[in-house]
Design a protein around this motif. Structure first.
Motif, short mmCIF file in Angstrom:
data_model
loop_
_atom_site.label_atom_id
_atom_site.label_comp_id
_atom_site.label_asym_id
_atom_site.label_seq_id
_atom_site.Cartn_x
_atom_site.Cartn_y
_atom_site.Cartn_z
N VAL A 75 2.32 -32.26 10.21
CA VAL A 75 1.83 -33.63 10.27
C VAL A 75 2.34 -34.37 11.50
CG1 VAL A 75 3.71 -34.56 8.84
CG2 VAL A 75 1.50 -35.72 8.87
N LEU A 76 3.51 -33.99 11.98
CA LEU A 76 4.06 -34.64 13.16
C LEU A 76 3.20 -34.39 14.39
CD1 LEU A 76 6.44 -36.43 13.87
CD2 LEU A 76 7.79 -34.40 14.34
N GLY A 77 2.61 -33.19 14.47
CA GLY A 77 1.69 -32.88 15.56
C GLY A 77 0.43 -33.72 15.48
N GLU A 78 0.05 -34.07 14.24
CA GLU A 78 -1.16 -34.88 14.05
C GLU A 78 -0.98 -36.32 14.51
OE1 GLU A 78 -2.68 -34.66 10.01
OE2 GLU A 78 -2.23 -32.52 9.99
N VAL A 79 0.23 -36.84 14.32
CA VAL A 79 0.42 -38.26 14.64
C VAL A 79 0.97 -38.51 16.04
CG1 VAL A 79 0.76 -38.94 12.23
CG2 VAL A 79 2.74 -38.34 13.62
N ARG A 105 10.52 -39.01 15.43
CA ARG A 105 10.76 -37.61 15.07
C ARG A 105 12.13 -37.42 14.41
NH1 ARG A 105 10.79 -33.12 19.72
NH2 ARG A 105 12.20 -34.65 20.59
N ASN A 106 13.14 -37.94 15.09
CA ASN A 106 14.49 -37.72 14.59
C ASN A 106 14.76 -38.46 13.27
OD1 ASN A 106 16.43 -35.99 15.45
ND2 ASN A 106 17.69 -37.59 16.37
N LEU A 107 14.07 -39.58 13.09
CA LEU A 107 14.22 -40.34 11.84
C LEU A 107 13.65 -39.52 10.68
CD1 LEU A 107 13.06 -43.86 13.12
CD2 LEU A 107 15.35 -42.85 13.18
N LEU A 108 12.49 -38.89 10.94
CA LEU A 108 11.88 -38.02 9.94
C LEU A 108 12.78 -36.82 9.64
CD1 LEU A 108 8.11 -37.48 10.79
CD2 LEU A 108 9.08 -38.06 8.56
N ASP A 139 15.81 -42.70 19.19
CA ASP A 139 16.18 -42.19 17.87
C ASP A 139 17.33 -41.17 17.94
OD1 ASP A 139 14.61 -40.31 19.10
OD2 ASP A 139 13.41 -39.82 17.34
N CYS A 140 17.96 -41.06 19.12
CA CYS A 140 19.14 -40.21 19.26
C CYS A 140 20.40 -41.04 19.51
CB CYS A 140 18.97 -39.22 20.41
SG CYS A 140 17.69 -38.00 20.08
N ARG A 141 20.24 -42.35 19.53
CA ARG A 141 21.38 -43.20 19.88
C ARG A 141 22.36 -43.37 18.73
NH1 ARG A 141 17.41 -47.47 22.77
NH2 ARG A 141 16.90 -46.16 24.57
N ASP A 142 23.57 -43.68 19.10
CA ASP A 142 24.66 -43.82 18.13
C ASP A 142 24.34 -44.86 17.06
OD1 ASP A 142 27.29 -42.98 17.33
OD2 ASP A 142 28.01 -44.93 18.00
N ASP A 143 23.82 -46.01 17.48
CA ASP A 143 23.50 -47.07 16.51
C ASP A 143 22.42 -46.61 15.53
OD1 ASP A 143 25.35 -48.73 17.58
OD2 ASP A 143 23.94 -50.07 18.60
N THR A 144 21.44 -45.86 16.05
CA THR A 144 20.38 -45.34 15.17
C THR A 144 20.99 -44.41 14.12
OG1 THR A 144 18.88 -45.43 17.06
CG2 THR A 144 18.14 -44.18 15.14
N MET A 145 21.91 -43.55 14.56
CA MET A 145 22.54 -42.60 13.63
C MET A 145 23.32 -43.34 12.55
SD MET A 145 21.58 -39.64 14.49
CE MET A 145 20.09 -40.31 15.18
N LYS A 146 24.03 -44.40 12.97
CA LYS A 146 24.84 -45.15 12.00
C LYS A 146 23.93 -45.88 11.01
CE LYS A 146 29.17 -45.54 14.42
NZ LYS A 146 29.14 -45.00 15.77
N ALA A 147 22.82 -46.41 11.53
CA ALA A 147 21.86 -47.10 10.65
C ALA A 147 21.23 -46.10 9.67
CB ALA A 147 20.78 -47.78 11.49
#
Ligand code: ZN
Length: 238
Positions: A75-79, A105-108, A139-147
């Motif tokens: 599905v990721l290829g579709e979107v 992508r990384n969130l998924l 979506d690879c940043r430190d704040d994103t990971m902490k969130a």
């Protein structure tokens, strides 16, 4: 005390180093990857080879290395319309992000990994994301990971830890970390063995090139991923 981990393991240099670190720290380690119809299946093949070589060359780690999970994420290829999933050349977009960026992508990946970690009762999720990389994927940043750690822990009512051993180090330091972990593995000349395993079997090149062998491994030698890996290796060896 954390004793179990799930490593987001793509078969590249970074995630292989993360896997080695998890195996040196935790009692039970499982791996996960996602098939989203990447242009090149080379990565998915590389990861199986890396897993089997780790089992073969590092017996103490082999005992801790558990199940491998491969999730279908077509599905990721579709979107998304990116150079990783479509047949377009690598370039920088006006946004300042490379066209290899797959939004969310990384969130998924982390959300699905957490669902698997929940089911398999694994406490830590390990990912090789890095803020010092050229790509600057948000979506690879430190704040994103902490969130994400907070959102997933709250949303699944289970305390997850997201571990990012490479977040603040560069590629030369990643090679050095692999060497150090190999040395501590209990295998004679383990440092050299792990670095060689990474050179021979991991895959990073965006073009899926497995024909051209360089001192740092296989790849086209000119895409941004190859350049980063090559420059890091040169500085590691210097
Ligand atoms: Zn390349």
């Amino acid at each position: 005390m954390h004793t179990t981990a799930l490593v987001l393991f793509s078969g590249g240099q970074d995630s292989t180093t993360c896997l080695a670190q998890a195996l040196s720290k935790y009692q039970r380690v499982e791996t996960i990857a996602f098939d989203y119809r990447q242009r090149h299946h080379v990565e998915l093949e590389a990861r199986l080879k890396v897993l089997s070589e780790i089992r073969l060359q590092f017996p103490q780690w082999a005992d801790k290395l558990g199940q491998d999970h491969l999730l279908d994420l077509a599905v990721l290829g579709e979107v998304s319309e990116t150079s990783l999933t479509r047949d377009t050349a690598f370039k920088m977009e006006q946004s300042g992000l490379p066209n290899t960026f797959v939004p969310g992508r990384n969130l998924l990946f982390l959300t699905l990994a957490a669902a698997v970690a929940y089911r398999r009762d694994l406490q830590v999720m390990v990912t090789g994301v890095c803020e010092t990389d050229f790509s600057g994927y948000p979506d690879c940043r430190d704040d994103t990971m902490k969130a994400m750690q907070l959102a997933l822990s709250l949303g699944m009512d289970k305390r997850f830890l997201i571990e990012t051993p490479l977040m603040w180090i560069d590629k030369a330091a990643t090679w050095a970390l692999a060497h150090e972990l190999g040395e501590k593995s209990g295998v004679p000349n383990g440092g050299e063995a792990l670095v060689n395993l990474i050179i021979e079997h991991t895959h990073t090149c965006y073009l899926g090139d497995r024909e051209h062998r360089h001192p740092w491994g296989y790849g086209c030698g000119t895409c941004p991923a190859c350049e980063l890996r090559a420059r890091g290796y040169e500085r590691f060896k210097a």
